[in-house]
Structure formats: C-alpha cells, structure tokens
Design a protein around this motif. Structure first.
Motif, PDB file in Angstrom:
ATOM      1  N   THR A   1       0.819  -1.219   0.000  1.00  0.00           N
ATOM      2  CA  THR A   1       0.000   0.000   0.000  1.00  0.00           C
ATOM      3  C   THR A   1       0.851   1.267   0.000  1.00  0.00           C
ATOM      4  OG1 THR A   1      -0.219  -0.268   2.413  1.00  0.00           O
ATOM      5  CG2 THR A   1      -2.072  -0.996   1.055  1.00  0.00           C
ATOM      6  N   GLY A   2       2.135   1.157  -0.352  1.00  0.00           N
ATOM      7  CA  GLY A   2       2.959   2.352  -0.519  1.00  0.00           C
ATOM      8  C   GLY A   2       3.669   2.831   0.729  1.00  0.00           C
ATOM      9  N   LYS A   3       3.793   1.974   1.735  1.00  0.00           N
ATOM     10  CA  LYS A   3       4.420   2.415   2.987  1.00  0.00           C
ATOM     11  C   LYS A   3       5.906   2.759   2.799  1.00  0.00           C
ATOM     12  CE  LYS A   3       3.240  -1.271   5.273  1.00  0.00           C
ATOM     13  NZ  LYS A   3       2.440  -1.923   4.195  1.00  0.00           N
ATOM     14  N   ARG A   4       6.605   1.973   2.001  1.00  0.00           N
ATOM     15  CA  ARG A   4       8.026   2.250   1.789  1.00  0.00           C
ATOM     16  C   ARG A   4       8.220   3.605   1.100  1.00  0.00           C
ATOM     17  NH1 ARG A   4      10.435  -1.928  -1.860  1.00  0.00           N
ATOM     18  NH2 ARG A   4       9.856  -0.451  -3.483  1.00  0.00           N
ATOM     19  N   ARG A   5       7.347   3.914   0.166  1.00  0.00           N
ATOM     20  CA  ARG A   5       7.409   5.220  -0.509  1.00  0.00           C
ATOM     21  C   ARG A   5       7.257   6.362   0.493  1.00  0.00           C
ATOM     22  NH1 ARG A   5       2.501   7.221  -4.369  1.00  0.00           N
ATOM     23  NH2 ARG A   5       3.118   9.400  -4.613  1.00  0.00           N
TER      24      ARG A   5
ATOM     25  N   GLU B   1      -1.505   6.015   9.075  1.00  0.00           N
ATOM     26  CA  GLU B   1      -2.303   4.851   8.685  1.00  0.00           C
ATOM     27  C   GLU B   1      -2.462   4.841   7.169  1.00  0.00           C
ATOM     28  OE1 GLU B   1      -5.679   3.749  11.512  1.00  0.00           O
ATOM     29  OE2 GLU B   1      -5.539   5.928  11.766  1.00  0.00           O
ATOM     30  N   VAL B   2      -2.317   3.636   6.584  1.00  0.00           N
ATOM     31  CA  VAL B   2      -2.416   3.497   5.134  1.00  0.00           C
ATOM     32  C   VAL B   2      -3.432   2.403   4.825  1.00  0.00           C
ATOM     33  CG1 VAL B   2      -1.136   3.119   3.000  1.00  0.00           C
ATOM     34  CG2 VAL B   2       0.018   4.134   4.964  1.00  0.00           C
ATOM     35  N   ARG B   3      -4.213   2.618   3.773  1.00  0.00           N
ATOM     36  CA  ARG B   3      -5.169   1.608   3.341  1.00  0.00           C
ATOM     37  C   ARG B   3      -5.356   1.734   1.828  1.00  0.00           C
ATOM     38  NH1 ARG B   3     -11.076   4.076   5.396  1.00  0.00           N
ATOM     39  NH2 ARG B   3     -11.216   5.713   3.794  1.00  0.00           N
ATOM     40  N   ASP B   4      -5.956   0.707   1.231  1.00  0.00           N
ATOM     41  CA  ASP B   4      -6.325   0.754  -0.187  1.00  0.00           C
ATOM     42  C   ASP B   4      -7.708   0.146  -0.312  1.00  0.00           C
ATOM     43  OD1 ASP B   4      -6.653   0.595  -2.921  1.00  0.00           O
ATOM     44  OD2 ASP B   4      -4.553   0.046  -3.308  1.00  0.00           O
ATOM     45  N   GLU B   5      -8.686   0.995  -0.577  1.00  0.00           N
ATOM     46  CA  GLU B   5     -10.079   0.561  -0.672  1.00  0.00           C
ATOM     47  C   GLU B   5     -10.490   0.240  -2.104  1.00  0.00           C
ATOM     48  OE1 GLU B   5     -12.387   0.764   2.568  1.00  0.00           O
ATOM     49  OE2 GLU B   5     -10.315   0.067   2.706  1.00  0.00           O
ATOM     50  N   GLY B   6      -9.507   0.191  -3.021  1.00  0.00           N
ATOM     51  CA  GLY B   6      -9.802  -0.149  -4.404  1.00  0.00           C
ATOM     52  C   GLY B   6      -9.562   0.975  -5.389  1.00  0.00           C
ATOM     53  N   ASP B   7      -9.498   2.199  -4.900  1.00  0.00           N
ATOM     54  CA  ASP B   7      -9.269   3.356  -5.771  1.00  0.00           C
ATOM     55  C   ASP B   7      -7.874   3.926  -5.595  1.00  0.00           C
ATOM     56  OD1 ASP B   7     -11.887   3.271  -6.807  1.00  0.00           O
ATOM     57  OD2 ASP B   7     -12.643   4.336  -5.038  1.00  0.00           O
ATOM     58  N   GLY B   8      -6.947   3.110  -5.092  1.00  0.00           N
ATOM     59  CA  GLY B   8      -5.593   3.588  -4.837  1.00  0.00           C
ATOM     60  C   GLY B   8      -5.367   3.800  -3.353  1.00  0.00           C
ATOM     61  N   PRO B   9      -4.095   3.861  -2.941  1.00  0.00           N
ATOM     62  CA  PRO B   9      -3.789   3.988  -1.514  1.00  0.00           C
ATOM     63  C   PRO B   9      -4.205   5.338  -0.948  1.00  0.00           C
ATOM     64  CG  PRO B   9      -1.790   4.180  -2.832  1.00  0.00           C
ATOM     65  CD  PRO B   9      -2.883   3.769  -3.771  1.00  0.00           C
ATOM     66  N   GLU B  10      -4.592   5.303   0.328  1.00  0.00           N
ATOM     67  CA  GLU B  10      -4.947   6.505   1.072  1.00  0.00           C
ATOM     68  C   GLU B  10      -4.195   6.501   2.390  1.00  0.00           C
ATOM     69  OE1 GLU B  10      -9.574   7.379   0.211  1.00  0.00           O
ATOM     70  OE2 GLU B  10      -9.189   5.473   1.240  1.00  0.00           O
ATOM     71  N   LEU B  11      -4.023   7.684   2.951  1.00  0.00           N
ATOM     72  CA  LEU B  11      -3.363   7.788   4.254  1.00  0.00           C
ATOM     73  C   LEU B  11      -4.042   8.847   5.103  1.00  0.00           C
ATOM     74  CD1 LEU B  11      -1.490  10.610   4.585  1.00  0.00           C
ATOM     75  CD2 LEU B  11      -0.057   9.415   2.941  1.00  0.00           C
ATOM     76  N   LYS B  12      -3.823   8.716   6.408  1.00  0.00           N
ATOM     77  CA  LYS B  12      -4.152   9.788   7.335  1.00  0.00           C
ATOM     78  C   LYS B  12      -3.167   9.725   8.491  1.00  0.00           C
ATOM     79  CE  LYS B  12      -7.729   7.452  10.130  1.00  0.00           C
ATOM     80  NZ  LYS B  12      -9.129   7.542  10.624  1.00  0.00           N
ATOM     81  N   VAL B  13      -2.935  10.877   9.107  1.00  0.00           N
ATOM     82  CA  VAL B  13      -1.935  11.009  10.169  1.00  0.00           C
ATOM     83  C   VAL B  13      -2.640  11.190  11.506  1.00  0.00           C
ATOM     84  CG1 VAL B  13      -0.028  12.412  11.055  1.00  0.00           C
ATOM     85  CG2 VAL B  13      -0.237  12.000   8.592  1.00  0.00           C
TER      86      VAL B  13
ATOM     87  N   GLY C   1       0.852  15.966   8.070  1.00  0.00           N
ATOM     88  CA  GLY C   1       0.033  15.366   7.028  1.00  0.00           C
ATOM     89  C   GLY C   1      -1.435  15.445   7.387  1.00  0.00           C
ATOM     90  N   PRO C   2      -2.306  15.044   6.454  1.00  0.00           N
ATOM     91  CA  PRO C   2      -3.752  15.179   6.655  1.00  0.00           C
ATOM     92  C   PRO C   2      -4.279  14.261   7.743  1.00  0.00           C
ATOM     93  CG  PRO C   2      -3.286  13.887   4.684  1.00  0.00           C
ATOM     94  CD  PRO C   2      -1.975  14.423   5.152  1.00  0.00           C
ATOM     95  N   ARG C   3      -5.308  14.710   8.433  1.00  0.00           N
ATOM     96  CA  ARG C   3      -5.902  13.937   9.509  1.00  0.00           C
ATOM     97  C   ARG C   3      -7.163  13.201   9.056  1.00  0.00           C
ATOM     98  NH1 ARG C   3      -5.044  17.743  14.918  1.00  0.00           N
ATOM     99  NH2 ARG C   3      -2.805  18.032  14.643  1.00  0.00           N
ATOM    100  N   THR C   4      -7.499  13.311   7.790  1.00  0.00           N
ATOM    101  CA  THR C   4      -8.586  12.533   7.212  1.00  0.00           C
ATOM    102  C   THR C   4      -8.030  11.763   6.024  1.00  0.00           C
ATOM    103  OG1 THR C   4      -9.232  14.392   5.791  1.00  0.00           O
ATOM    104  CG2 THR C   4     -10.353  14.196   7.914  1.00  0.00           C
ATOM    105  N   TRP C   5      -8.711  10.699   5.621  1.00  0.00           N
ATOM    106  CA  TRP C   5      -8.212   9.853   4.554  1.00  0.00           C
ATOM    107  C   TRP C   5      -7.999  10.648   3.275  1.00  0.00           C
ATOM    108  CZ3 TRP C   5      -6.025   5.560   5.758  1.00  0.00           C
ATOM    109  CH2 TRP C   5      -6.483   4.808   6.842  1.00  0.00           C
ATOM    110  N   THR C   6      -6.776  10.549   2.737  1.00  0.00           N
ATOM    111  CA  THR C   6      -6.383  11.331   1.558  1.00  0.00           C
ATOM    112  C   THR C   6      -5.618  10.427   0.596  1.00  0.00           C
ATOM    113  OG1 THR C   6      -6.170  13.312   2.945  1.00  0.00           O
ATOM    114  CG2 THR C   6      -5.136  13.377   0.774  1.00  0.00           C
ATOM    115  N   THR C   7      -5.990  10.458  -0.670  1.00  0.00           N
ATOM    116  CA  THR C   7      -5.340   9.626  -1.676  1.00  0.00           C
ATOM    117  C   THR C   7      -3.912  10.097  -1.942  1.00  0.00           C
ATOM    118  OG1 THR C   7      -7.491   9.247  -2.717  1.00  0.00           O
ATOM    119  CG2 THR C   7      -5.534   8.766  -4.041  1.00  0.00           C
TER     120      THR C   7
END
Length: 212
Positions: free
Chosen positions: A28-32, A187-199, A205-211
C-alpha cells in the motif's frame, strides 16, 4: 532534501526527536512514504535499516529521484547474510547482521551510526523497513523493547525516524502495542481506488483519509 514526490505528507514538518510508525496492509505504498520522510533530512544524512531487501537495492530505491552526491548514507542490512550466497563484510557505511531476528545486532549497529552522526553534528533521519519482518523472528515483546530503545535514542540525539509495519485484519495486537512507542502514526489503506493515508498524532500530514 526531499525529492518532491507528490504525497500528502509534509516531511519537513516532522519535528526533530520524533519517530513515526507507518502502518497498513502489504503493498500500500508504505516504503514510498518512509522514503519521503527520511528524504527530508536537512543535511542529506540518512540511516537506512532494511529487513526485506539487500542494502544495494534498498539504497538504490531510496536514491531514485535524488542526487546521490547530496547524500551521506549509512545502512544496516538484515537480509544479505541470511541468504548466504556470498560473504558480506562490514564497511564504514554498511553493517551486516545475521537476520532480522538479531535484534541485539541491529541495535548495536544502529547505535554506532547514530553516535557517529551525533558527534558530527548531523541532522540525520532514520528509516526502518520493516518491523513486520522482525516479528517473524522475534516475539512482540522483544520487538516492542527494540523499538522503544531505538526511538528513545533517536529522540535523545535530536534526529527523526520512520518505521513501517504491515497490518492484517487478524492481527491488531502488534499495531496496538507498537503504536505506543511512537510519536505519530501514519495509517495506510487501499479501498480499491488507490492507496490513502491519514496522520494521527502529528501535524505533518492530513488527519482525514487522503489519496496519494
């Protein structure tokens, strides 16, 4: 010193002395994101701890999009000796440990490089990928103690650190326990539309889920 990779994080805003856990499912892009945070070292000083790839590949991945001449990098390789294809000897820039489960060896190697950077007055950032591999070799209590000691040394040295952890729906205990030793969580997740994160716990970084 960041390469300008477009992520929602603001790596320069990560305070010195703090360590961040980047957690989410595999791939989900954590290394990036880890590279983005470490790549913001003000003076191009980095310590890379790799438990999944050999040091050359990991260093090369980090330097993609960055000028290698601008960077002073030290590395701890927890992979190459365990594969045993060739003999790997320590150098001034690289320390090899027998496996990701050799937490004592990893601790000694990282502490040595941290002391070197500290006495040289550097503004290092530390990246460890990944705590999950360590959990394959050592129990949660030992990995917790290792992370607690290392983040404490990062704090006392005035550096900043980023660590990754693969999470699964079945194992929430590792995340719950390890989060306690970090100043912030990405936190990182991928709900199908690409990875998202929130801090959580930080202003970099953003405190709500952001692609991303």
């Amino acid at each position: 010193m960041s390469d300008g990779t477009e992520t929602p994080l603001d790596p320069e805003a990560l305070p010195t002395g703090e360590s961040v856990l980047i957690a989410g499912p595999a791939m989900t892009g954590k290394r990036r994101l880890l590279f983005d945070l470490v790549g913001a070292s003000p003076d191009g000083t980095a310590l890379l701890v790799t438990t999944k790839r050999g040091v050359d590949r990991f260093r090369e991945s980090f330097l993609t999009g960055r000028d290698a001449d601008d960077w002073d990098i030290r590395s701890v390789d927890c992979v190459s000796r365990s594969r045993g294809f060739t003999q790997h000897r320590d150098t001034d820039d690289v320390r090899y440990v027998t496996s990701a489960g050799d937490l004592t060896g990893v601790g000694i190697a990282t502490s040595g490089f941290l002391r070197e950077f500290y006495h040289a007055g550097r503004e290092a950032r530390i990246g460890l990928h990944s705590l999950s591999t360590m959990l394959m070799y050592a129990d949660l209590r030992r990995v917790y103690q290792f992370a607690h000691v290392l983040t404490g040394r990062i704090e006392s040295s005035g550096f900043a650190g980023a660590f990754t952890l693969d999470t699964t729906a079945r194992d929430t205990e590792s995340l719950d326990v390890l989060t306690q030793v970090f100043d912030a969580l990405v936190e990182v997740r991928d709900e199908g539309d690409g990875p998202e994160l929130k801090v959580r716990g930080g202003d970099f970084g953003p405190r709500t889920w952001t692609t991303f």
